[in-house]
Design a protein around this motif. Structure first.
Motif, PDB file in Angstrom:
ATOM      1  N   MET A   1       0.862  -1.208   0.000  1.00 56.01           N
ATOM      2  CA  MET A   1       0.000   0.000   0.000  1.00 56.01           C
ATOM      3  C   MET A   1       0.895   1.255   0.000  1.00 56.01           C
ATOM      4  SD  MET A   1      -3.091   1.274   0.433  1.00 56.01           S
ATOM      5  CE  MET A   1      -3.789   2.828   0.927  1.00 56.01           C
ATOM      6  N   ILE A   2       0.716   2.102  -0.981  1.00 56.69           N
ATOM      7  CA  ILE A   2       1.537   3.313  -1.080  1.00 56.69           C
ATOM      8  C   ILE A   2       0.939   4.424  -0.228  1.00 56.69           C
ATOM      9  CG2 ILE A   2       2.304   5.114  -2.663  1.00 56.69           C
ATOM     10  CD1 ILE A   2       2.396   2.954  -4.819  1.00 56.69           C
ATOM     11  N   THR A   3       1.740   4.997   0.610  1.00 59.53           N
ATOM     12  CA  THR A   3       1.260   6.101   1.431  1.00 59.53           C
ATOM     13  C   THR A   3       1.749   7.411   0.831  1.00 59.53           C
ATOM     14  OG1 THR A   3       3.235   5.939   2.758  1.00 59.53           O
ATOM     15  CG2 THR A   3       1.317   4.759   3.571  1.00 59.53           C
ATOM     16  N   LEU A   4       0.919   8.446   0.908  1.00 63.59           N
ATOM     17  CA  LEU A   4       1.307   9.726   0.330  1.00 63.59           C
ATOM     18  C   LEU A   4       2.516  10.326   1.027  1.00 63.59           C
ATOM     19  CD1 LEU A   4      -1.749  11.831  -0.790  1.00 63.59           C
ATOM     20  CD2 LEU A   4       0.260  11.169  -2.086  1.00 63.59           C
ATOM     21  N   LYS A   5       2.758   9.888   2.266  1.00 62.92           N
ATOM     22  CA  LYS A   5       3.923  10.365   2.997  1.00 62.92           C
ATOM     23  C   LYS A   5       5.211  10.081   2.226  1.00 62.92           C
ATOM     24  CE  LYS A   5       5.150   8.802   6.947  1.00 62.92           C
ATOM     25  NZ  LYS A   5       5.123   8.066   8.184  1.00 62.92           N
ATOM     26  N   SER A   6       5.168   8.991   1.402  1.00 60.10           N
ATOM     27  CA  SER A   6       6.357   8.598   0.647  1.00 60.10           C
ATOM     28  C   SER A   6       6.604   9.500  -0.555  1.00 60.10           C
ATOM     29  CB  SER A   6       6.206   7.168   0.136  1.00 60.10           C
ATOM     30  OG  SER A   6       5.999   6.299   1.191  1.00 60.10           O
ATOM     31  N   ASP A   7       5.677  10.405  -0.855  1.00 54.11           N
ATOM     32  CA  ASP A   7       5.804  11.180  -2.081  1.00 54.11           C
ATOM     33  C   ASP A   7       6.583  12.475  -1.872  1.00 54.11           C
ATOM     34  OD1 ASP A   7       5.429  11.782  -4.742  1.00 54.11           O
ATOM     35  OD2 ASP A   7       3.615  12.914  -4.343  1.00 54.11           O
ATOM     36  N   THR A   8       7.663  12.635  -2.638  1.00 56.57           N
ATOM     37  CA  THR A   8       8.379  13.907  -2.670  1.00 56.57           C
ATOM     38  C   THR A   8       8.765  14.148  -4.133  1.00 56.57           C
ATOM     39  OG1 THR A   8      10.530  12.895  -2.392  1.00 56.57           O
ATOM     40  CG2 THR A   8       9.423  13.589  -0.371  1.00 56.57           C
ATOM     41  N   SER A   9       9.368  15.280  -4.400  1.00 56.10           N
ATOM     42  CA  SER A   9       9.827  15.560  -5.759  1.00 56.10           C
ATOM     43  C   SER A   9      11.339  15.674  -5.782  1.00 56.10           C
ATOM     44  CB  SER A   9       9.255  16.895  -6.243  1.00 56.10           C
ATOM     45  OG  SER A   9       7.882  16.792  -6.367  1.00 56.10           O
ATOM     46  N   GLY A  10      11.903  15.361  -6.925  1.00 58.45           N
ATOM     47  CA  GLY A  10      13.344  15.515  -7.099  1.00 58.45           C
ATOM     48  C   GLY A  10      13.635  15.819  -8.556  1.00 58.45           C
ATOM     49  N   ILE A  11      14.920  15.954  -8.876  1.00 57.50           N
ATOM     50  CA  ILE A  11      15.303  16.264 -10.259  1.00 57.50           C
ATOM     51  C   ILE A  11      16.121  15.100 -10.825  1.00 57.50           C
ATOM     52  CG2 ILE A  11      16.562  17.864 -11.754  1.00 57.50           C
ATOM     53  CD1 ILE A  11      15.946  20.050  -9.705  1.00 57.50           C
ATOM     54  N   VAL A  12      15.642  14.547 -11.935  1.00 53.07           N
ATOM     55  CA  VAL A  12      16.398  13.484 -12.611  1.00 53.07           C
ATOM     56  C   VAL A  12      16.759  13.996 -14.002  1.00 53.07           C
ATOM     57  CG1 VAL A  12      15.146  11.689 -11.349  1.00 53.07           C
ATOM     58  CG2 VAL A  12      14.434  12.253 -13.648  1.00 53.07           C
ATOM     59  N   PHE A  13      17.852  13.489 -14.569  1.00 52.50           N
ATOM     60  CA  PHE A  13      18.196  13.966 -15.915  1.00 52.50           C
ATOM     61  C   PHE A  13      18.148  12.877 -16.971  1.00 52.50           C
ATOM     62  CE2 PHE A  13      22.612  12.602 -16.670  1.00 52.50           C
ATOM     63  CZ  PHE A  13      23.056  12.299 -15.394  1.00 52.50           C
ATOM     64  N   ASP A  14      17.887  11.630 -16.551  1.00 49.84           N
ATOM     65  CA  ASP A  14      17.710  10.573 -17.562  1.00 49.84           C
ATOM     66  C   ASP A  14      17.114   9.348 -16.878  1.00 49.84           C
ATOM     67  OD1 ASP A  14      17.775   9.391 -20.035  1.00 49.84           O
ATOM     68  OD2 ASP A  14      19.939   9.066 -20.107  1.00 49.84           O
ATOM     69  N   ILE A  15      16.393   8.574 -17.662  1.00 49.14           N
ATOM     70  CA  ILE A  15      15.906   7.266 -17.195  1.00 49.14           C
ATOM     71  C   ILE A  15      16.249   6.283 -18.302  1.00 49.14           C
ATOM     72  CG2 ILE A  15      13.880   5.897 -16.555  1.00 49.14           C
ATOM     73  CD1 ILE A  15      12.559   8.497 -15.606  1.00 49.14           C
ATOM     74  N   LYS A  16      17.108   5.330 -17.969  1.00 48.82           N
ATOM     75  CA  LYS A  16      17.567   4.380 -19.002  1.00 48.82           C
ATOM     76  C   LYS A  16      16.893   3.035 -18.760  1.00 48.82           C
ATOM     77  CE  LYS A  16      21.891   2.732 -19.003  1.00 48.82           C
ATOM     78  NZ  LYS A  16      23.330   2.859 -18.847  1.00 48.82           N
ATOM     79  N   LYS A  17      16.165   2.576 -19.770  1.00 44.43           N
ATOM     80  CA  LYS A  17      15.476   1.280 -19.658  1.00 44.43           C
ATOM     81  C   LYS A  17      16.400   0.171 -20.143  1.00 44.43           C
ATOM     82  CE  LYS A  17      11.162   2.930 -18.987  1.00 44.43           C
ATOM     83  NZ  LYS A  17      10.004   2.321 -18.369  1.00 44.43           N
ATOM     84  N   PHE A  18      16.143  -1.042 -19.712  1.00 48.69           N
ATOM     85  CA  PHE A  18      16.867  -2.238 -20.157  1.00 48.69           C
ATOM     86  C   PHE A  18      18.382  -2.111 -19.977  1.00 48.69           C
ATOM     87  CE2 PHE A  18      12.906  -1.943 -22.597  1.00 48.69           C
ATOM     88  CZ  PHE A  18      12.280  -3.076 -22.092  1.00 48.69           C
ATOM     89  N   ALA A  19      18.794  -1.529 -18.882  1.00 46.97           N
ATOM     90  CA  ALA A  19      20.225  -1.409 -18.585  1.00 46.97           C
ATOM     91  C   ALA A  19      20.745  -2.762 -18.095  1.00 46.97           C
ATOM     92  CB  ALA A  19      20.433  -0.341 -17.523  1.00 46.97           C
ATOM     93  N   ILE A  20      21.925  -3.135 -18.547  1.00 47.52           N
ATOM     94  CA  ILE A  20      22.471  -4.436 -18.126  1.00 47.52           C
ATOM     95  C   ILE A  20      23.855  -4.311 -17.469  1.00 47.52           C
ATOM     96  CG2 ILE A  20      21.167  -5.907 -19.715  1.00 47.52           C
ATOM     97  CD1 ILE A  20      23.688  -5.822 -21.548  1.00 47.52           C
ATOM     98  N   HIS A  21      24.311  -3.078 -17.245  1.00 43.35           N
ATOM     99  CA  HIS A  21      25.637  -2.915 -16.623  1.00 43.35           C
ATOM    100  C   HIS A  21      25.565  -2.203 -15.274  1.00 43.35           C
ATOM    101  CE1 HIS A  21      27.636  -4.401 -20.142  1.00 43.35           C
ATOM    102  NE2 HIS A  21      27.051  -3.493 -20.908  1.00 43.35           N
ATOM    103  N   ASP A  22      24.380  -2.033 -14.742  1.00 47.36           N
ATOM    104  CA  ASP A  22      24.242  -1.260 -13.500  1.00 47.36           C
ATOM    105  C   ASP A  22      23.701  -2.111 -12.359  1.00 47.36           C
ATOM    106  OD1 ASP A  22      25.080   1.058 -14.850  1.00 47.36           O
ATOM    107  OD2 ASP A  22      23.056   1.459 -15.555  1.00 47.36           O
TER     108      ASP A  22
END
Ligand code: SF4
Length: 271
Positions: A1-22
């Motif tokens: 169950m997701i609680t709203l308390k867990s919600d914050t904002s941040g800044i990301v500069f990329d989201i890489k899908k299907f990564a196999i080296h991380d």
């Protein structure tokens, strides 16, 4: 169950899908903006500042119209980020993969990171943290229980060199790594190999010696220096200090691999 308390904002500069080296399996890698270090060889210099930036797409373009700039970083809520991460949950399950928080350094937005990690845990998604480890232990130890695997950078053991080439002392970084080991956290060590800076006999000896005192190191990744990020320095109008450095040869990397293998820990070239 997701609680709203867990919600914050941040800044990301990329989201890489299907990564196999991380980390293990197929992963989604999320790149957080901001890093407390300024490594001279950094191939993601656009990740270092905490705020959103607009950088030239092409430094040759003298017109500087709106279209010639690229935005680096976007604000995102952790609940929206987890929705994006969850889209590939089938691939994580099939491959024993998960999500890796990278950067920059995710610890530079540690409250946002904590919120994202909590949401991953609530959704039973494996979490890896790719970090340089520069955060007070009192804050880091609150985050670590939410992390399944730590990918930990080791750049120098010698403190003056660390300070000279990354801008900060490594005292806290080495202490945190020892603390993670003492609590038996799963850690993979990642070492960028920068010829003549940290691949000297003395520095390699100090690294091997330091790692030999740690528990629970699952692997050592040796990451050869490269100049792929060079053009970004021009786009950011920053000096590029690595012009006269050469990428290490495969023979040299194999030689270093054999040295680290004396620790009886699996060693990989690349990561
Ligand atoms: S720690 Fe990583 S992201 Fe930060 S400056 Fe160094 S190489 Fe760049």
């Amino acid at each position: 169950m997701i609680t709203l308390k867990s919600d914050t904002s941040g800044i990301v500069f990329d989201i890489k899908k299907f990564a196999i080296h991380d980390g293990p399996g197929i992963r989604t890698t999320v790149f957080f903006k901001g890093c407390p270090l300024k490594c001279e060889w950094c191939h993601n210099p656009e990740s270092q500042k905490h705020e959103i930036e607009h950088i030239l797409k092409n430094p040759i373009d003298s017109l500087h119209n709106d279209n010639s700039y690229e935005q680096i970083g976007k604000k995102i809520r952790s609940l929206d980020l987890i929705d994006e991460i969850k889209k590939d949950v089938l691939f994580y399950d099939e491959s024993d993969g998960g999500v890796t928080f990278s950067g920059g350094d995710p610890l530079s937005q540690h409250e946002f990171l904590k919120s994202c990690l909590q949401l991953c845990k609530e959704n039973e998604i494996h979490t890896a943290l790719d970090t340089a480890g520069y955060l007070s232990w009192s804050k880091l130890k609150e985050i670590i229980p939410l992390v399944d695997l730590v990918l930990y950078d080791l750049k120098f053991v010698d403190e003056p060199k660390h300070k000279k080439y990354t801008g900060v002392s490594n005292k806290l970084i080495l202490e945190n790594l020892s603390n993670l080991s003492a609590m038996n956290k799963a850690v993979w060590i990642r070492i960028p190999i920068i010829p003549t800076l940290n691949d000297t006999e003395d520095e390699i000896h100090q690294m091997i010696n330091f790692i030999s005192r740690l528990n629970n190191i699952g692997s050592i990744d040796l990451l050869p220096f490269h100049k792929i990020g060079k053009n970004k320095y021009q786009r950011l109008n920053l000096p590029y200090k690595m012009e006269n450095f050469f990428e290490p040869s495969l023979d040299r990397m194999e030689e270093l691999k054999r040295k680290f293998e004396t620790l009886n820990i699996p060693v990989k070239i690349g990561g």
